[in-house]
Scaffold this motif. Structure first.
Motif, PDB file in Angstrom:
ATOM      1  N   LEU A  16       0.794  -1.227   0.000  1.00  0.00           N
ATOM      2  CA  LEU A  16       0.000   0.000   0.000  1.00  0.00           C
ATOM      3  C   LEU A  16       0.827   1.278   0.000  1.00  0.00           C
ATOM      4  CD1 LEU A  16      -2.657  -1.103   2.661  1.00  0.00           C
ATOM      5  CD2 LEU A  16      -2.865  -1.202   0.157  1.00  0.00           C
ATOM      6  N   TYR A  18       2.421   4.665   1.450  1.00  0.00           N
ATOM      7  CA  TYR A  18       1.806   5.680   2.311  1.00  0.00           C
ATOM      8  C   TYR A  18       0.806   6.437   1.460  1.00  0.00           C
ATOM      9  CZ  TYR A  18       1.456   9.071   6.122  1.00  0.00           C
ATOM     10  OH  TYR A  18       1.002   9.849   7.159  1.00  0.00           O
ATOM     11  N   PRO A  19      -0.484   6.264   1.700  1.00  0.00           N
ATOM     12  CA  PRO A  19      -1.497   6.854   0.816  1.00  0.00           C
ATOM     13  C   PRO A  19      -1.355   8.364   0.673  1.00  0.00           C
ATOM     14  CG  PRO A  19      -2.482   5.267   2.320  1.00  0.00           C
ATOM     15  CD  PRO A  19      -1.072   5.458   2.773  1.00  0.00           C
ATOM     16  N   GLU A  20      -1.440   8.845  -0.565  1.00  0.00           N
ATOM     17  CA  GLU A  20      -1.297  10.272  -0.846  1.00  0.00           C
ATOM     18  C   GLU A  20      -2.355  11.099  -0.118  1.00  0.00           C
ATOM     19  OE1 GLU A  20       0.356  13.688  -2.329  1.00  0.00           O
ATOM     20  OE2 GLU A  20       1.148  11.638  -2.412  1.00  0.00           O
ATOM     21  N   ARG A  21      -3.553  10.562  -0.010  1.00  0.00           N
ATOM     22  CA  ARG A  21      -4.627  11.285   0.671  1.00  0.00           C
ATOM     23  C   ARG A  21      -4.287  11.505   2.139  1.00  0.00           C
ATOM     24  NH1 ARG A  21     -10.553   8.853   0.023  1.00  0.00           N
ATOM     25  NH2 ARG A  21      -9.976   9.331  -2.142  1.00  0.00           N
ATOM     26  N   THR A  96       4.466   2.929   8.200  1.00  0.00           N
ATOM     27  CA  THR A  96       4.810   4.286   7.755  1.00  0.00           C
ATOM     28  C   THR A  96       6.270   4.618   8.000  1.00  0.00           C
ATOM     29  OG1 THR A  96       4.243   5.371   9.858  1.00  0.00           O
ATOM     30  CG2 THR A  96       2.451   5.018   8.279  1.00  0.00           C
TER      31      THR A  96
END
Length: 322
Positions: A16, A18-21, A96
């Motif tokens: 996954l 680190y999601p941009e959102r 993260t």
């Protein structure tokens, strides 16, 4: 618990990232650590103090940073593990602090720029992942810089936080990232940081020592599993050249990659307009290309899988033995 946490964190981050959102909404844990380092720098690193006073202030800043980050991480870990299935959000949070996916993406961008957009775009792309001057680099210089960054950051950004997560859970990984962040911000040989950043630079060298050697081992095993790469050359270059690098740690993964792919890495470079001497690592080609970046990325992915496999074996043994 720490072995299982590390395994799940590695798998979460590999799949996954680190999601941009999330990044746009709250930033990243390393950014929060960096903000604390900056505040400590402004508050404690005062001009006019004697050198020993600035060095002592740097030690105090580092201790405050480690205590704050590891303390918060301990409280979060303790709280989450009291919850049913709390290991899952804990592993997602721990992920993260790893950089498997983002490291691959940043280095691949350099290869894409060299292949599709020309040398100027490639220089701009590689400038985001290296500290040296890039404006005058030719294609070979850009490619070597990207490969060296990939090798070094495999150790610093992947293996080291995973190692300290295995040793100390989320607090261990958080403490490592705090030290590493401090070194990147204040561990410089400059008038402002020569004394204040001394403790951060020295401790960063120490905490990265085991991971740099493990990184070389994983890369050598990956070379054995990769057609066209040479595990024997990787091993030989590590033995001969790793300790000749200007860094006590970066030479190990760089030497492994140089030997595996038949390249010469490291060597002289320029920082802020000032030439810096450096010994060449490996006796292969100086003329690296985008294809060599692609080959290094393949080697990196397999070394990462070797590491994940090793963590999975340790986690399984812990379950069996307990």
């Amino acid at each position: 618990m720490t072995a299982l946490l590390t395994l799940l964190a590695l798998l979460f981050e590999a799949m996954l990232g680190y999601p941009e959102r999330v990044f746009r909404a709250i930033g990243h844990p390393v950014m929060w650590m960096g903000a604390l380092v900056g505040a400590l720098d402004r508050g404690l690193n005062r001009e006019g103090r004697l050198p020993w006073q600035r060095k002592l202030a740097g030690v105090a800043a580092l201790l405050i940073l480690i205590a704050a980050t590891s303390g918060v991480a301990y409280l979060i870990q303790h709280w989450l593990l009291l919850m049913p299935l709390g290991m899952i959000p804990l592993a997602a949070l721990a992920g993260t602090l790893l950089a498997q996916r983002s490291l691959y993406a940043h280095v691949e961008q350099v290869a894409v720029a060299l292949e599709d957009d020309g040398i100027e775009a490639a220089r701009a792309s590689v400038s985001h992942i290296v500290g040296r001057d890039t404006a005058a680099l030719d294609e070979a210089g850009v490619a070597r810089a990207a490969i060296e960054s990939l090798a070094e950051n495999f150790s610093d950004g992947v293996v080291a936080p995973a190692f300290w997560m295995m040793a100390g859970g989320l607090p261990g990984a958080a403490a490592y990232k705090a030290i590493n962040t401090a070194d990147s911000m204040i561990g410089h040989h400059s008038e402002r940081y020569e004394q204040f950043g001394w403790a951060s630079a020295r401790l960063d060298d120490l905490v990265n020592l085991p991971a740099s050697r493990l990184s070389a081992l994983f890369l050598i095993i990956a070379a054995y599993l990769t057609p066209g790469a040479s595990a024997s050359e990787a091993f030989g270059v590590v033995l001969r050249d790793a300790s000749r690098h200007r860094s006590p740690n970066a030479g190990y993964p760089e030497a492994a990659v140089a030997g595996a792919l038949g390249l010469a890495l490291a060597g002289p470079r320029t920082y802020e307009g000032k030439p810096a001497d450096g010994t060449w690592i490996g006796e292969g080609r100086y003329g690296a290309t985008a294809d060599d970046i692609r080959a290094a990325l393949t080697l990196y992915r397999r070394a990462d899988m070797v590491m994940i496999g090793g963590v999975a074996i340790v986690a399984l043994l812990v379950v069996i033995l307990t």
